[in-house]
Design a protein around this motif. Structure first.
Motif, PDB file in Angstrom:
ATOM      1  N   ASP A   1      12.501  10.938  -0.644  1.00  7.42           N
ATOM      2  CA  ASP A   1      13.048  10.930  -2.000  1.00  7.42           C
ATOM      3  C   ASP A   1      12.382  12.028  -2.838  1.00  7.42           C
ATOM      4  OD1 ASP A   1      14.608   8.790  -1.341  1.00  7.42           O
ATOM      5  OD2 ASP A   1      13.934   7.511  -3.011  1.00  7.42           O
TER       6      ASP A   1
ATOM      7  N   LYS B   1      13.511  13.366   5.926  1.00 10.49           N
ATOM      8  CA  LYS B   1      14.183  12.882   4.712  1.00 10.49           C
ATOM      9  C   LYS B   1      13.265  12.053   3.828  1.00 10.49           C
ATOM     10  CE  LYS B   1      18.885  12.580   6.535  1.00 10.49           C
ATOM     11  NZ  LYS B   1      20.061  11.702   6.690  1.00 10.49           N
TER      12      LYS B   1
ATOM     13  N   GLU C   1      17.832   6.820  -0.888  1.00  9.28           N
ATOM     14  CA  GLU C   1      18.607   7.998  -1.273  1.00  9.28           C
ATOM     15  C   GLU C   1      18.249   9.183  -0.364  1.00  9.28           C
ATOM     16  OE1 GLU C   1      19.781  10.055  -5.545  1.00  9.28           O
ATOM     17  OE2 GLU C   1      18.162   8.599  -5.396  1.00  9.28           O
TER      18      GLU C   1
ATOM     19  N   ASP D   1      16.980  12.275  -0.880  1.00 10.93           N
ATOM     20  CA  ASP D   1      17.649  13.490  -1.350  1.00 10.93           C
ATOM     21  C   ASP D   1      16.778  14.736  -1.262  1.00 10.93           C
ATOM     22  OD1 ASP D   1      15.900  12.456  -3.176  1.00 10.93           O
ATOM     23  OD2 ASP D   1      17.145  12.910  -4.929  1.00 10.93           O
TER      24      ASP D   1
END
Lengths: 259, 259
Positions: free
Chosen positions: A159, A157, A143, A145
């Motif tokens: 999680d 990046k 993901e 996020d």
């Protein structure tokens, strides 16, 4: 290097490498990384990085030196004390120690999170599949996020419920920028790196100067042995470990060791 | 290693690497090898070997140490004295210093011969084409109608009017078995290798412990400067060079150098 071509370069399965070969670990590592590149798990540059590591391992004597063994024990204790430990996985880690990372995660109740410098959806998928084949049930990092502050590139990046929220992160074979950015976030870092002068081990609370294929199983073994110990016992093991002394010992061994 | 990912991993052209970057040579070498793998010139394991070399170069301080400079001068003199000198080219050499090898061959009137451990017709063609793009007019090693005795694998294949007949052979980044087999044939070997304890430099009459991207242009420069000197002057330069002292000096630098 001269030695790189003195054994068959083409080995289809690692079982073909004789375990009693004096350079067994080096051959095994090289084979796993090569297979990783071919499977799309490892970036081509990972092969270069692994070669670099292999030279330092050669100078270390291709064994876990006592200071590294102490670091591995302290790392296991620190992981058992952690609230939300995460083991970070890049292309080389996935190629070299997929099953070993799954076992370590189970032993210390940590999450696994894929984090790549050269991030592409294809590589993420290939790594997640590869980890699943080695028993991983839940892998984070897909993901992605959340972002590590002060770090460009796709390697920022993470999680939000993974590395972003973690208190202790194991970052093996990590680039220096990212290790520094994680340190700036206040994470406790456990770094595995064969060059004691790299920035990553320099910023780590627990730097492990050892080959990852030895370090990870050692950490798992220590974790299993230490399971059930009291918090104060674990705390004492962590506090007893002297990071500067360990880095110094590794440098000393590289200077005066097998070469 | 930590450092391997701190600069953009994807560089399309080597001109994109800033020349004033502190790790310029290392980045350039890595880029050229990577491009070599992508072009089918270099075996994937060449990337690993280059990484290994890069760690030794880091320990040497990424510079031509005085004993290496002396070796390069002696090598140039020895090549000028040779009757039939041949420069052996493998996948890493072709990727790293194609034009530089062509220039050295011209400066000492030597032949270039492709010789691969992982020999396939495709790789031979790719390397011959690559050398031609860098100015090579005649490259040996395609016919491969002779064999080096006591050496299995396809790496025994050589040209009867090339390495087989040569009196002096430059074998950069060579595997130990082949270097030993060439020595057993009575060849005078000039070896370029970053690990002074590898078997190849150990059997060489002139071992050059230096990065090939520095060593080859240095040899060419010495050859141009020494051209026209008398045979006895050249002979004296060769005899003055002490191989054991040079190997010792390189080991000393790696032990006590930049690390």
């Amino acid at each position: 290097m001269s030695d790189h071509e003195t054994v068959p370069a083409e080995v289809d399965h690692e079982e073909e490498i004789p375990e009693d070969h004096p350079r067994y670990q080096d051959l095994l590592t090289r084979h796993r990384i090569e297979a990783g590149v071919e499977k799309g798990i490892t970036h081509l540059q990972g092969m270069h990085a692994e070669g670099r590591g292999s030279a330092f391992d050669y100078l270390l004597g291709e064994e876990t030196i006592p200071s590294a063994a102490a670091a591995e024990r302290a790392a296991a204790a620190r992981l058992l004390l952690a609230d939300e430990p995460v083991l970070s996985i890049n292309g080389n880690v996935a190629a070299l120690v997929p099953g070993e990372m799954v076992q370590l995660a189970a032993a210390v109740d940590a999450d696994l999170e894929v984090n790549l410098f050269n991030r592409t959806p294809e590589r993420i998928d290939a790594i997640v599949d590869h980890l699943a084949e080695h028993g991983a049930e839940d892998v984070k990092g897909i993901e992605a996020d959340a972002r590590i502050p002060n770090l460009d590139h796709k390697r920022a990046k993470v999680d939000s419920d993974g590395i972003y929220a973690a208190d202790v992160v194991v970052v093996p074979l990590e680039d220096g920028d990212r290790a520094e950015a994680l340190e700036a976030m206040g994470k406790t870092e456990i770094v595995i790196d064969l060059n004691p002068l790299s920035r990553s081990p320099q910023v780590a609370e627990i730097p492990i100067v050892d080959n990852i294929i030895r370090a990870v199983p050692n950490m798992t073994e220590h974790a299993r042995e230490l399971e059930g110990e009291t918090e104060s016992t674990l705390q004492a093991i962590v506090e007893e470990f002297d990071r500067d002394e360990a880095l110094e010992a590794a440098e000393q061994r590289i200077r005066s060791g097998r070469l």
